[in-house]
Design a protein around this motif. Structure first.
Motif, PDB file in Angstrom:
ATOM      1  N   VAL A 117       1.531   5.092 -12.692  1.00  0.00           N
ATOM      2  CA  VAL A 117       2.300   5.962 -11.791  1.00  0.00           C
ATOM      3  C   VAL A 117       3.076   5.197 -10.722  1.00  0.00           C
ATOM      4  N   LYS A 118       2.759   3.940 -10.517  1.00  0.00           N
ATOM      5  CA  LYS A 118       3.497   3.135  -9.540  1.00  0.00           C
ATOM      6  C   LYS A 118       4.027   1.844 -10.154  1.00  0.00           C
ATOM      7  N   PHE A 119       3.894   1.712 -11.441  1.00  0.00           N
ATOM      8  CA  PHE A 119       4.283   0.447 -12.084  1.00  0.00           C
ATOM      9  C   PHE A 119       5.760   0.129 -11.849  1.00  0.00           C
ATOM     10  N   GLY A 120       6.596   1.132 -12.045  1.00  0.00           N
ATOM     11  CA  GLY A 120       8.034   0.903 -11.850  1.00  0.00           C
ATOM     12  C   GLY A 120       8.387   0.627 -10.396  1.00  0.00           C
ATOM     13  N   HIS A 121       7.503   0.992  -9.484  1.00  0.00           N
ATOM     14  CA  HIS A 121       7.805   0.760  -8.064  1.00  0.00           C
ATOM     15  C   HIS A 121       7.876  -0.742  -7.752  1.00  0.00           C
ATOM     16  N   VAL A 122       6.873  -1.496  -8.234  1.00  0.00           N
ATOM     17  CA  VAL A 122       6.860  -2.949  -7.942  1.00  0.00           C
ATOM     18  C   VAL A 122       7.684  -3.755  -8.922  1.00  0.00           C
TER      19      VAL A 122
ATOM     20  N   ASN B 272      10.548   7.120   1.216  1.00  0.00           N
ATOM     21  CA  ASN B 272       9.994   7.382  -0.112  1.00  0.00           C
ATOM     22  C   ASN B 272       9.937   6.080  -0.887  1.00  0.00           C
ATOM     23  N   SER B 273       9.292   6.144  -2.039  1.00  0.00           N
ATOM     24  CA  SER B 273       9.029   4.906  -2.779  1.00  0.00           C
ATOM     25  C   SER B 273      10.292   4.227  -3.273  1.00  0.00           C
ATOM     26  N   GLU B 274      11.249   5.036  -3.717  1.00  0.00           N
ATOM     27  CA  GLU B 274      12.448   4.415  -4.284  1.00  0.00           C
ATOM     28  C   GLU B 274      13.169   3.598  -3.219  1.00  0.00           C
TER      29      GLU B 274
ATOM     30  N   LEU C  97       0.878  -1.173   0.000  1.00  0.00           N
ATOM     31  CA  LEU C  97       0.000   0.000   0.000  1.00  0.00           C
ATOM     32  C   LEU C  97       0.912   1.218   0.000  1.00  0.00           C
ATOM     33  N   ASP C  98       0.888   1.964  -1.068  1.00  0.00           N
ATOM     34  CA  ASP C  98       1.815   3.095  -1.147  1.00  0.00           C
ATOM     35  C   ASP C  98       1.337   4.212  -0.221  1.00  0.00           C
ATOM     36  N   GLY C  99       2.269   4.733   0.583  1.00  0.00           N
ATOM     37  CA  GLY C  99       1.933   5.875   1.434  1.00  0.00           C
ATOM     38  C   GLY C  99       0.933   5.561   2.534  1.00  0.00           C
ATOM     39  N   TRP C 100       1.088   4.406   3.190  1.00  0.00           N
ATOM     40  CA  TRP C 100       0.118   3.938   4.199  1.00  0.00           C
ATOM     41  C   TRP C 100       0.854   3.694   5.513  1.00  0.00           C
TER      42      TRP C 100
ATOM     43  N   GLY D 289      -3.206   5.879  -1.172  1.00  0.00           N
ATOM     44  CA  GLY D 289      -2.828   6.623   0.044  1.00  0.00           C
ATOM     45  C   GLY D 289      -1.756   7.648  -0.273  1.00  0.00           C
ATOM     46  N   ASP D 290      -0.858   7.269  -1.151  1.00  0.00           N
ATOM     47  CA  ASP D 290       0.239   8.159  -1.493  1.00  0.00           C
ATOM     48  C   ASP D 290      -0.151   9.212  -2.525  1.00  0.00           C
ATOM     49  N   MET D 291      -0.658   8.778  -3.653  1.00  0.00           N
ATOM     50  CA  MET D 291      -0.874   9.732  -4.753  1.00  0.00           C
ATOM     51  C   MET D 291      -1.940  10.757  -4.386  1.00  0.00           C
TER      52      MET D 291
ATOM     53  N   ALA E 228       3.474  -1.694   3.426  1.00  0.00           N
ATOM     54  CA  ALA E 228       3.495  -0.386   2.770  1.00  0.00           C
ATOM     55  C   ALA E 228       4.941   0.046   2.617  1.00  0.00           C
ATOM     56  N   ASP E 229       5.157   1.106   1.836  1.00  0.00           N
ATOM     57  CA  ASP E 229       6.540   1.516   1.575  1.00  0.00           C
ATOM     58  C   ASP E 229       6.981   2.711   2.421  1.00  0.00           C
ATOM     59  N   HIS E 230       6.023   3.494   2.918  1.00  0.00           N
ATOM     60  CA  HIS E 230       6.316   4.668   3.760  1.00  0.00           C
ATOM     61  C   HIS E 230       4.978   5.289   4.097  1.00  0.00           C
ATOM     62  N   GLY E 231       4.981   6.242   5.036  1.00  0.00           N
ATOM     63  CA  GLY E 231       3.734   6.898   5.396  1.00  0.00           C
ATOM     64  C   GLY E 231       3.403   8.067   4.489  1.00  0.00           C
TER      65      GLY E 231
HETATM   66 MN   LIG Z   1       5.610   5.380  -2.229  1.00  0.00          MN
END
Ligand SMILES: [Mn+2]
Ligand SMILES: O=C(O)[C@@H](CO)OP(=O)(O)O
Ligand SMILES: [Mn+2]
Length: 567
Positions: A357-362, A77-79, A24-27, A426-428, A467-470
Motif C-alpha cells: 500500500v505504500k510501495f509506490g510512495h518510496v 498527502n503522500s504524493e 513515517l507515513d502520516g506522522w 500512522g497513516d493507514m 514523515a510525509d504529512h500528518g
Molecule cells: Mn502519506
C-alpha cells in the motif's frame, strides 16, 4: 544542454556511509492531547530522537504551498510529500495545474479534450472519480467546472460515476456532496443536457485501490461503471447513498457498489462503444489501475467481460514512464532531476522497500511519478505484500516489522549506500478513525524505527527519520478553538484525514560528522529541503536549483557548539 549529473564533493562530509532514510507515513507533530495517538502511544525511539539531540531534530512543513499545493489550507498527502522529499524542488502540483487550466479555459483547447470531444456528437461523456472537496485526489469544484465546460463544449449526454470519500473528508459527508452534484446535474438538464449520476461506491471498496494490491476493488467498479451491474440498484444517487449509509457501521470509504437504474430497472449509464471517459482525479496512484483497465487492449487482471471502444483521457497523465493514460486533459508537473536520478548517476547503490500500500510512495512518488529504476545495476526495490481485503484497524501493526527487517538486512549486507523505507501505520490506520488501533500502529512504527536505527548503529551509518504529512497526531474533528467537537451522545467525531501539521525530521548515527547539525536560519523549511540534506549525508553537494540543505557542519563537534551557544 545535457544535464550535468556529476555532483560536487561536499567540503566537510565524507562518502561511504550507509544512509538509512525512514519515512513515517502520516506522522505529524501536534500538542499532547488524548486524540494525538502518537503522543498517547508508547514511542520511546521517536521520543529519544526528539529529546536526545536538540540540534539534530526539528520540524518541517509538509502541507500547502511548501509542497506545491494551491493554498496553505491544503493538507499534505503522500504524493506531493514524497515528490517533494525525493525531488528536492517544489513543483506546482496536479491540483494547482488543473485549477489553472480550468480557470483559463486552456483545458478545452488541449489535445486531450479535443480527443474526447470527438465522441460528444453521438456518444456519452462519462466522468469517473472521487466526489469530495478533500483536495488530495480530486476536488468537487473542479468536477463542477468540468461538467459546465464540457456541456458548453458540446457534451449532450453526461454520466457521472462517483466514488464516495470519508477519508480525506469526514465520514458521512458523502450525502451533502451527492446533493451538490445532483443540483448541478438538474441545472444541466434544464439546459437540455441529459446529465445524471450512473453509478457509485466507496473509494476503498470500489475502484480506488493502488499498486495492484487488490484487483477485485477494480472489478467491482468496472462491473458498475462499464457493465451497469451492481448488487444495489437505485433510481437516483442520493437515495443510494442515504440508504446504503443506514446499514450499521456503514462508512463512506467502504460503501458497496450501486448502479442507478430507470423505472424499468435498466442501468442509466453503462460505458458503451463510442463513448468518452474522463477519470477526473488529478492524483495518480489510485487511478493507475483503472487507467490500465480502460486503456490496455491485453489485460488479464480480471475478466472485463466487455471492453468498450472508447475515447479515454485522464485528468492528468498518471504515469510518465508508462505514458498512461495516453490522452489527458492537463499536463502533469514535469518532476525532473530527482535526487534518485542524481544519486544513481553518482554511483549510489539504493535499496527501497515498503509494503504494497505504500510501495509506490518510496519508489514511484519518490522518483517524481516515474516507475522503474534509473539504473537497475545500482537499485533494488522490494515490496512486502500488504494484507488485502481488510481495513487496517483490524491489523494495525501492518507489515512494519517485515519492512524493518528487510531494511536491516539491506543495511547489514554492505550492498547499499542508501536504504529507504516507508512505514505506513500512522497513516493507514489513522485513516480508519480508530484511535485504539492507531495507537497500536504508532507503537509498531516506533519499533520498526528502532530496528533500523540499531542496524545503522551496527554499521557505523547515518540515519534520517522523517514523515510525509500528518495524520495520527490528530484524530478528532475540532472547532475553531481546537476543541474536539462532540455529537449529542458525547462522542467525538473521528478525523480520518491528513492534517496541516508539520512533521519531524531527525538525523544521527555514528557515521554522522560530529559537527553536523540543523541550520537555524531555515525556519520555514519543508519536505523539499530533505533531498539536498540526504545528498550531503552521502558526501555530495546538492545541485544549485535544489531547495537548500537543512544541515551545516561546524568544525567543532556539535555538542560543544551547542554548549557554546548557551553561554
Ligand atoms: Mn502519506
Ligand atoms: O490513502 C490515500 O489515498 C491518501 C488519502 O486520500 O493517503 P496518502 O496520501 O497517505 O497515500
Ligand atoms: Mn494517507
Amino acid at each position: 544542454m545535457a544535464t550535468p549529473w556529476k555532483l560536487a564533493d561536499h567540503p566537510r562530509l565524507g562518502k561511504g556511509k550507509v544512509v538509512g532514510v525512514v519515512v513515517l507515513d502520516g506522522w505529524g507533530e501536534a500538542p499532547p492531547d488524548p486524540f494525538n495517538c502518537i503522543h498517547v502511544a508508547d514511542t520511546p525511539t521517536m521520543d529519544a530522537l526528539k529529546k536526545g539531540a536538540p540540534e539534530r531534530w526539528r520540524l518541517i512543513k509538509a502541507h500547502g504551498t511548501a509542497v506545491g499545493l494551491p493554498t496553505d489550507d491544503d493538507m499534505g498527502n503522500s504524493e506531493v510529500g514524497h515528490n517533494a522529499l525525493g525531488a528536492g524542488q517544489i513543483y506546482a502540483q496536479g491540483a494547482k495545474l488543473v485549477d489553472l487550466a480550468l480557470a483559463s479555459g486552456k483545458i478545452y483547447e488541449g489535445e486531450g479534450f479535443k480527443y474526447i470531444q470527438q465522441s460528444f456528437e453521438t456518444g456519452t461523456l462519462h466522468l469517473i472519480g472521487l466526489l469530495s472537496d478533500g483536495g488530495v485526489h480530486s476536488r468537487i469544484d473542479q468536477l463542477q467546472l468540468l461538467l459546465k465546460g464540457a456541456s458548453e463544449h458540446g457534451a449532450k449526454r453526461i454520466r457521472v460515476h462517483i466514488l464516495t470519500d470519508g477519508r480525506d473528508v469526514l465520514d458521512g459527508s458523502s450525502v451533502a456532496f451527492v446533493e451538490t452534484l445532483e443540483n448541478d446535474l438538474a441545472k444541466l438538464r434544464e439546459k437540455g443536457v441529459d446529465a445524471r449520476v450512473a453509478s457509485g461506491g466507496g473509494r476503498m471498496y470500489v475502484t480506488m485501490d493502488r499498486y495492484e494490491n487488490d484487483w477485485q476493488v477494480l472489478k467491482r467498479g468496472w462491473d458498475a461503471q462499464v457493465l451497469g451491474e451492481a448488487p444495489h440498484k437505485f433510481q437516483n444517487a442520493l437515495d443510494a447513498v442515504k440508504t446504503l449509509r443506514e446499514v450499521p457501521k456503514a462508512n463512506d470509504q467502504y460503501l458497496p457498489p450501486f448502479v442507478v437504474v430507470d423505472e424499468s430497472g435498466k442501468p442509466v449509464g453503462p460505458i458503451m462503444d463510442g463513448d468518452a471517459v474522463v477519470t477526473f482525479n488529478f492524483r495518480a496512484d489510485r487511478m493507475v489501475m483503472l487507467a490500465k483497465a480502460l486503456e490496455y487492449e491485453t489485460f488479464d487482471k480480471f475478466d472485463r467481460v466487455r471492453f468498450p471502444k472508447i475515447r479515454y483521457a485522464g485528468m492528468l497523465q498518471y504515469d510518465g514512464e508508462l505514458k498512461l493514460p495516453s490522452h489527458y486533459l492537463v499536463a502533469p508537473p514535469e518532476i525532473e532531476r530527482t535526487s534518485g536520478e542524481y544519486l544513481a548517476h553518482n554511483g549510489i547503490r539504493t535499496y527501497a522497500c515498503s509494503e504494497t500500500v505504500k510501495f509506490g510512495h518510496v519508489t514511484f512518488f519518490w522518483n517524481g511519478n516515474r516507475s522503474g529504476y534509473f539504473n537497475p545495476n545500482l537499485e533494488n526495490y522490494e515490496e512486502i505484500p500488504s494484507d488485502s481485503g481488510i481495513p487496517f484497524n483490524e491489523q494495525p501493526k501492518m507489515k512494519a516489522m517485515e519492512v524493518a527487517e528487510k531494511a536491516k538486512d539491506a543495511i547489514l549486507s554492505g550492498k547499499y549506500d542508501q536504504v529507504r523505507v516507508n512505514i505506513p501505520n500512522g497513516d493507514m490506520v489513522g485513516h480508519t478513525g480508530d484511535l485504539e488501533a492507531t495507537i497500536i500502529g504508532c507503537m509498531a512504527a516506533d519499533e520498526a524505527v528502532k530496528i533500523i536505527l540499531d542496524a545503522i548503529e551496527q554499521v557505523g551509518g547515518i540515519f534520517v527519520v522523517t514523515a510525509d504529512h500528518g495524520n495520527a497526531e490528530d484524530m478528532a474533528k475540532r472547532d475553531k478553538s481546537r476543541k474536539p467537537i462532540r455529537d449529542k451522545n458525547g462522542n467525538v467525531q473521528p478525523l480520518t484525514s491528513h492534517t496541516l501539521n508539520p512533521v519531524p525530521i531527525a538525523i544521527g548515527g555514528p557515521g554522522l560528522a560530529s559537527g553536523a547539525r540543523f541550520r537555524k536560519d531555515l525556519t520555514d523549511a519543508g519536505l523539499a529541503n530533505v533531498a539536498a540534506t540526504v545528498m550531503n549525508l552521502h558526501g555530495f553537494e546538492a545541485p544549485d536549483h535544489y531547495e537548500p540543505t537543512l544541515i551545516e557542519v561546524s568544525a567543532a563537534p556539535y555538542l560543544s557548539a551547542s554548549s557554546a551557544d548557551r553561554t
